[in-house]
Design a protein around this motif. Structure first.
Motif, PDB file in Angstrom:
ATOM      1  N   ASP A 314       0.822  -1.206   0.000  1.00 26.38           N
ATOM      2  CA  ASP A 314       0.000   0.000   0.000  1.00 26.38           C
ATOM      3  C   ASP A 314       0.856   1.256   0.000  1.00 26.38           C
ATOM      4  O   ASP A 314       1.929   1.308   0.629  1.00 26.38           O
ATOM      5  CB  ASP A 314      -0.913   0.021   1.230  1.00 26.38           C
ATOM      6  CG  ASP A 314      -1.979  -1.058   1.175  1.00 26.38           C
ATOM      7  OD1 ASP A 314      -2.359  -1.445   0.055  1.00 26.38           O
ATOM      8  OD2 ASP A 314      -2.429  -1.499   2.250  1.00 26.38           O
ATOM      9  N   SER A 315       0.356   2.278  -0.685  1.00 29.54           N
ATOM     10  CA  SER A 315       1.052   3.569  -0.687  1.00 29.54           C
ATOM     11  C   SER A 315       0.971   4.189   0.706  1.00 29.54           C
ATOM     12  O   SER A 315       0.189   3.760   1.562  1.00 29.54           O
ATOM     13  CB  SER A 315       0.411   4.497  -1.716  1.00 29.54           C
ATOM     14  OG  SER A 315      -0.923   4.797  -1.343  1.00 29.54           O
ATOM     15  N   LEU A 316       1.796   5.227   0.924  1.00 28.05           N
ATOM     16  CA  LEU A 316       1.797   5.890   2.220  1.00 28.05           C
ATOM     17  C   LEU A 316       0.421   6.481   2.535  1.00 28.05           C
ATOM     18  O   LEU A 316      -0.041   6.457   3.688  1.00 28.05           O
ATOM     19  CB  LEU A 316       2.859   7.002   2.236  1.00 28.05           C
ATOM     20  CG  LEU A 316       4.320   6.525   2.228  1.00 28.05           C
ATOM     21  CD1 LEU A 316       5.255   7.718   2.161  1.00 28.05           C
ATOM     22  CD2 LEU A 316       4.612   5.686   3.470  1.00 28.05           C
ATOM     23  N   GLU A 317      -0.253   7.001   1.496  1.00 27.55           N
ATOM     24  CA  GLU A 317      -1.579   7.583   1.715  1.00 27.55           C
ATOM     25  C   GLU A 317      -2.566   6.521   2.184  1.00 27.55           C
ATOM     26  O   GLU A 317      -3.322   6.735   3.144  1.00 27.55           O
ATOM     27  CB  GLU A 317      -2.088   8.221   0.416  1.00 27.55           C
ATOM     28  CG  GLU A 317      -3.471   8.847   0.566  1.00 27.55           C
ATOM     29  CD  GLU A 317      -4.043   9.330  -0.759  1.00 27.55           C
ATOM     30  OE1 GLU A 317      -5.122   9.942  -0.743  1.00 27.55           O
ATOM     31  OE2 GLU A 317      -3.396   9.077  -1.805  1.00 27.55           O
ATOM     32  N   VAL A 318      -2.535   5.353   1.523  1.00 25.94           N
ATOM     33  CA  VAL A 318      -3.451   4.272   1.895  1.00 25.94           C
ATOM     34  C   VAL A 318      -3.101   3.734   3.276  1.00 25.94           C
ATOM     35  O   VAL A 318      -3.983   3.456   4.092  1.00 25.94           O
ATOM     36  CB  VAL A 318      -3.424   3.158   0.848  1.00 25.94           C
ATOM     37  CG1 VAL A 318      -4.281   1.976   1.291  1.00 25.94           C
ATOM     38  CG2 VAL A 318      -3.924   3.681  -0.493  1.00 25.94           C
ATOM     39  N   GLN A 319      -1.797   3.593   3.547  1.00 31.10           N
ATOM     40  CA  GLN A 319      -1.390   3.127   4.880  1.00 31.10           C
ATOM     41  C   GLN A 319      -1.871   4.090   5.959  1.00 31.10           C
ATOM     42  O   GLN A 319      -2.337   3.667   7.022  1.00 31.10           O
ATOM     43  CB  GLN A 319       0.134   2.981   4.936  1.00 31.10           C
ATOM     44  CG  GLN A 319       0.681   1.831   4.092  1.00 31.10           C
ATOM     45  CD  GLN A 319       2.195   1.724   4.177  1.00 31.10           C
ATOM     46  OE1 GLN A 319       2.821   2.301   5.072  1.00 31.10           O
ATOM     47  NE2 GLN A 319       2.791   1.020   3.237  1.00 31.10           N
ATOM     48  N   GLN A 320      -1.733   5.399   5.672  1.00 28.38           N
ATOM     49  CA  GLN A 320      -2.197   6.397   6.640  1.00 28.38           C
ATOM     50  C   GLN A 320      -3.709   6.303   6.823  1.00 28.38           C
ATOM     51  O   GLN A 320      -4.214   6.352   7.959  1.00 28.38           O
ATOM     52  CB  GLN A 320      -1.815   7.795   6.158  1.00 28.38           C
ATOM     53  CG  GLN A 320      -2.236   8.905   7.108  1.00 28.38           C
ATOM     54  CD  GLN A 320      -1.944  10.287   6.540  1.00 28.38           C
ATOM     55  OE1 GLN A 320      -1.677  10.423   5.354  1.00 28.38           O
ATOM     56  NE2 GLN A 320      -1.998  11.299   7.387  1.00 28.38           N
ATOM     57  N   MET A 321      -4.441   6.148   5.721  1.00 24.37           N
ATOM     58  CA  MET A 321      -5.900   6.020   5.811  1.00 24.37           C
ATOM     59  C   MET A 321      -6.290   4.791   6.618  1.00 24.37           C
ATOM     60  O   MET A 321      -7.189   4.840   7.460  1.00 24.37           O
ATOM     61  CB  MET A 321      -6.507   5.951   4.411  1.00 24.37           C
ATOM     62  CG  MET A 321      -6.479   7.265   3.661  1.00 24.37           C
ATOM     63  SD  MET A 321      -6.924   7.066   1.918  1.00 24.37           S
ATOM     64  CE  MET A 321      -8.500   6.262   2.082  1.00 24.37           C
ATOM     65  N   LYS A 322      -5.634   3.657   6.346  1.00 24.93           N
ATOM     66  CA  LYS A 322      -5.954   2.430   7.078  1.00 24.93           C
ATOM     67  C   LYS A 322      -5.625   2.575   8.556  1.00 24.93           C
ATOM     68  O   LYS A 322      -6.387   2.090   9.420  1.00 24.93           O
ATOM     69  CB  LYS A 322      -5.213   1.241   6.470  1.00 24.93           C
ATOM     70  CG  LYS A 322      -5.743   0.815   5.109  1.00 24.93           C
ATOM     71  CD  LYS A 322      -5.063  -0.443   4.609  1.00 24.93           C
ATOM     72  CE  LYS A 322      -5.693  -0.925   3.299  1.00 24.93           C
ATOM     73  NZ  LYS A 322      -5.044  -2.146   2.795  1.00 24.93           N
ATOM     74  N   SER A 323      -4.501   3.247   8.859  1.00 19.93           N
ATOM     75  CA  SER A 323      -4.141   3.461  10.261  1.00 19.93           C
ATOM     76  C   SER A 323      -5.178   4.328  10.956  1.00 19.93           C
ATOM     77  O   SER A 323      -5.622   4.013  12.076  1.00 19.93           O
ATOM     78  CB  SER A 323      -2.765   4.104  10.339  1.00 19.93           C
ATOM     79  OG  SER A 323      -2.430   4.409  11.680  1.00 19.93           O
ATOM     80  N   GLN A 324      -5.578   5.409  10.286  1.00 27.26           N
ATOM     81  CA  GLN A 324      -6.606   6.276  10.867  1.00 27.26           C
ATOM     82  C   GLN A 324      -7.925   5.532  11.028  1.00 27.26           C
ATOM     83  O   GLN A 324      -8.630   5.712  12.029  1.00 27.26           O
ATOM     84  CB  GLN A 324      -6.794   7.505   9.983  1.00 27.26           C
ATOM     85  CG  GLN A 324      -5.611   8.463  10.004  1.00 27.26           C
ATOM     86  CD  GLN A 324      -5.776   9.609   9.014  1.00 27.26           C
ATOM     87  OE1 GLN A 324      -6.682   9.603   8.186  1.00 27.26           O
ATOM     88  NE2 GLN A 324      -4.893  10.590   9.090  1.00 27.26           N
ATOM     89  N   ALA A 325      -8.249   4.694  10.025  1.00 23.26           N
ATOM     90  CA  ALA A 325      -9.498   3.927  10.108  1.00 23.26           C
ATOM     91  C   ALA A 325      -9.453   2.952  11.277  1.00 23.26           C
ATOM     92  O   ALA A 325     -10.449   2.781  11.996  1.00 23.26           O
ATOM     93  CB  ALA A 325      -9.741   3.178   8.804  1.00 23.26           C
ATOM     94  N   ARG A 326      -8.285   2.291  11.471  1.00 19.45           N
ATOM     95  CA  ARG A 326      -8.159   1.365  12.607  1.00 19.45           C
ATOM     96  C   ARG A 326      -8.311   2.099  13.933  1.00 19.45           C
ATOM     97  O   ARG A 326      -8.986   1.621  14.855  1.00 19.45           O
ATOM     98  CB  ARG A 326      -6.814   0.635  12.543  1.00 19.45           C
ATOM     99  CG  ARG A 326      -6.748  -0.477  11.516  1.00 19.45           C
ATOM    100  CD  ARG A 326      -5.526  -1.349  11.727  1.00 19.45           C
ATOM    101  NE  ARG A 326      -4.292  -0.597  11.569  1.00 19.45           N
ATOM    102  CZ  ARG A 326      -3.632  -0.486  10.412  1.00 19.45           C
ATOM    103  NH1 ARG A 326      -4.113  -1.069   9.320  1.00 19.45           N
ATOM    104  NH2 ARG A 326      -2.516   0.195  10.333  1.00 19.45           N
ATOM    105  N   GLU A 327      -7.668   3.273  14.022  1.00 19.62           N
ATOM    106  CA  GLU A 327      -7.784   4.049  15.261  1.00 19.62           C
ATOM    107  C   GLU A 327      -9.227   4.490  15.492  1.00 19.62           C
ATOM    108  O   GLU A 327      -9.727   4.442  16.624  1.00 19.62           O
ATOM    109  CB  GLU A 327      -6.861   5.272  15.191  1.00 19.62           C
ATOM    110  CG  GLU A 327      -5.370   4.925  15.222  1.00 19.62           C
ATOM    111  CD  GLU A 327      -4.493   6.143  15.013  1.00 19.62           C
ATOM    112  OE1 GLU A 327      -5.061   7.249  14.845  1.00 19.62           O
ATOM    113  OE2 GLU A 327      -3.244   5.993  15.020  1.00 19.62           O
ATOM    114  N   GLU A 328      -9.895   4.924  14.418  1.00 14.00           N
ATOM    115  CA  GLU A 328     -11.281   5.370  14.553  1.00 14.00           C
ATOM    116  C   GLU A 328     -12.187   4.204  14.950  1.00 14.00           C
ATOM    117  O   GLU A 328     -13.070   4.356  15.804  1.00 14.00           O
ATOM    118  CB  GLU A 328     -11.753   5.979  13.234  1.00 14.00           C
ATOM    119  CG  GLU A 328     -13.183   6.501  13.247  1.00 14.00           C
ATOM    120  CD  GLU A 328     -13.371   7.674  14.183  1.00 14.00           C
ATOM    121  OE1 GLU A 328     -14.532   7.988  14.515  1.00 14.00           O
ATOM    122  OE2 GLU A 328     -12.347   8.283  14.595  1.00 14.00           O
TER     123      GLU A 328
END
Length: 591
Positions: A314-328
């Motif tokens: 995954d790109s950095l943007e997707v990784q960041q989105m997935k991380s934020q989604a997991r936290e949310e």
């Protein structure tokens, strides 16, 4: 007339280009929005503006579609909006829709808004029968759609009839069974009640997980012809290209996964697909018009890019989105657990309050009964005392009468000497008086005994009254000491989403590197959820007896045949891809 119309349209187009702004209406699955755009805006400018308005970051799945003659087209990102074949009337109407579908919705769709837009579009396609859905799956999907709209099931709120105005099942399914609207609602509500503990977002994801296994999910169909001129259907989806017979959109005759395709191109109405391998035959077909070939190529390029993208890091943007989604999601999970605990404590407090109310009512009933018993005892004691007094007075009266009788007897004895006849009469009278005296004495004795008995009854009544008063005091004491049992702080609060050849080449290194990985992905997609299959089989068994088979559509019959043969979307795809590419191309040309 045609030239005049063309001149008018050209004049309108010229006026639009001379203006600084133009109006656009964007139709999403949830609502419409209308705004003004600059003339110089390209398709990407408009698309990005819509995505920002919706708060959408997973933009690669979506596009802006518009109607053109008897087909559809997607807005090109690199060209100006007004330079494309968009509708000429203002506001220009564009539809914001999912253009490409994920292979696994649960893993690929990160944002809640992305999941929601896909849920709304797939649900609409199923209800409008653009995606064929068997009856048992329709009922289960309807239950998740209800959960997504109403939240967790509550029998006190969701009473019979609450789904009367909802459109939840395809008309084909309703027409297929001899079932009333109430019977359908009962089936859907029974499934809905089993989804406890899920949020609305979880219900939408479960809906997509079931829908993505439907045969027509995510497939774009196009009418084509092979070299022999046979009419066929080309299906383009996230996994590859599939060839269908016109009357069977469920089971493809042959398939070409994206990792086995080297090059895709078209020239006028002829479309060419070159599989991997130098000795492999070229796969060619003809479409109805050049515009359709452009649309097919556009969908092939986009689906292939996503196919490659899924199998890379995954790109950095997707990784960041997935991380934020997991936290949310973790935050929401903690919040749900906290609310669940509060709800549980509240329910326990309400149960304790209800139990105290019930116990208080019980004690009040017991006290009332004891008061009634005491009152009856007092009344009985008063009555017995009154009877005893009457008996004493009667006894005194009888004694007085006995004394009078004795006096009379003495007087008779004195006067007995007056004569024999008189004496005889007097003796007779005396005998009668003696008999009367004996009777009155007996009666006096009986009355005395009765008075004695009444005195004893009075004593017993007073004793009963004393015991009743003692019991009332005990009950009152228990009620007073039982009420503080619940601490004051534990009580609940107030209850109250033609001219030139074109081609697109894919890298050999990408294809060869992914061949083994795609096989692993196919095996994973063949694994079904055992619980879901049991649910579907149970629903099918329950409603099978009410089916009217004469109303089955051709797709229903094909689906039943596939089910009986144990053929599914993924098993059939695996079977087809096991064939050599050369065999598949030859089979297509022979159709």
């Amino acid at each position: 007339m045609a030239s005049a119309l063309a001149a008018k349209m050209g004049f309108n187009s010229l006026l639009r280009k001379q203006a600084k702004n133009f109006n656009v209406r964007i139709c999403t699955m949830e609502s419409d929005m209308e705004f003004s755009c600059e003339v110089k805006w390209k398709g990407k400018d408009l698309f990005d503006f819509v995505c920002r308005t919706l708060g959408l970051r997973e933009t690669w799945f979506f596009g802006l579609r518009y109607d053109i003659k008897d087909t559809v087209a997607w807005l090109k990102m690199e060209k100006r909006v007004l330079d494309q074949e968009v509708p000429k009337e203002e506001p220009i109407t564009l539809h914001f829709l999912a253009k490409f579908y994920p292979e696994n919705a649960e893993e690929e769709l990160v944002q809640d808004i992305t999941q929601h837009l896909f849920f709304l579009q797939v649900k609409k396609n199923i209800l409008e029968e653009e995606i064929h859905c068997p009856p048992e799956a329709s009922v289960l999907l309807a239950s998740y759609a209800v959960h997504a709209k109403y939240g967790e099931y509550d029998p006190n709120v969701h009473k019979p009839g609450f789904l009367a105005e909802e459109e939840l099942l395809p008309k084909r399914v309703i027409h297929l069974y001899q079932m009333t609207a109430d019977m359908w609602e009962e089936r859907i509500t029974a499934c809905y009640a089993e989804h406890r503990g899920r949020t609305r977002e979880d219900a939408e994801v479960e809906y997509l997980k079931i829908a993505q296994d439907l045969d027509m999910y995510g497939v774009n169909y196009f009418l084509i012809r092979n070299k022999k001129g046979t009419d066929l259907l080309l299906g383009v989806d996230a996994l590859g290209l599939h060839i269908y017979e016109p009357d069977n959109r469920l089971t493809p005759k042959c398939s070409f996964p994206w990792n086995e395709i080297r090059n895709i191109s078209y020239s006028d109405k002829e479309f060419t697909i070159r599989p991997l391998g130098k000795k492999t035959n070229v796969f060619k077909f003809n479409s109805s018009r050049l515009r359709v070939n452009k649309l097919i190529l556009q969908l092939c390029i986009g689906n292939h890019d996503l196919f490659i993208r899924r199998r890379r890091v995954d790109s950095l943007e997707v990784q960041q989105m997935k991380s934020q989604a997991r936290e949310e999601r973790a935050r929401k999970q903690v919040e749900r657990q906290r609310l669940q605990r509060e709800k549980q404590l509240r329910e326990e407090a309400e149960r304790a309050r209800d139990e105290l109310k019930r116990r208080l009512i019980q004690l009040q009933d017991e006290a009332h009964m004891a008061n009634d018993a005491l009152l009856r005892s007092e009344q009985t004691a008063d009555l017995l005392a009154e009877k005893a007094q009457i008996a004493e007075e009667e006894a005194k009266l009888l004694a007085q009468k006995a004394a009078e009788a004795e006096t009379e007897m003495q007087r008779i004895k004195v006067t007995a000497i007056r004569g024999q006849e008189e004496r005889r009469l007097m003796e007779q009278k005396m005998l009668e008086a003696e008999m009367l005296a004996l009777k009155m004495a007996d009666e006096s004795e009986r009355r005395a005994r009765e008075a004695e008995q009444l005195r004893q009854d009075l004593q017993e009544a007073k004793e009963s009254e004393r015991r009743a008063k003692h019991k009332l005091l005990e009950i009152t004491s228990r009620a007073v000491y039982a009420s503080p049992g619940l601490p004051s702080d534990s009580m609940p609060p107030d209850l109250s989403f033609s001219r030139e050849n074109l081609s697109f080449d894919f890298k050999d290194t990408d294809m060869k590197r992914l061949s083994m990985e795609i096989e692993k992905e196919k095996v994973e997609y063949m694994e079904k959820s055992k619980h879901l299959q049991e649910q579907l089989n149970e629903l099918k068994t329950e409603i099978e007896s009410l089916k009217m088979k004469e109303r089955e559509t051709p797709l229903d019959i094909i689906h039943n045949q596939n089910t009986e043969q144990g053929t599914s979307k993924h098993s059939n795809l695996k079977k087809l891809t096991l064939q050599s590419t050369k065999t598949r191309v030859a089979f297509f040309e022979e159709l």
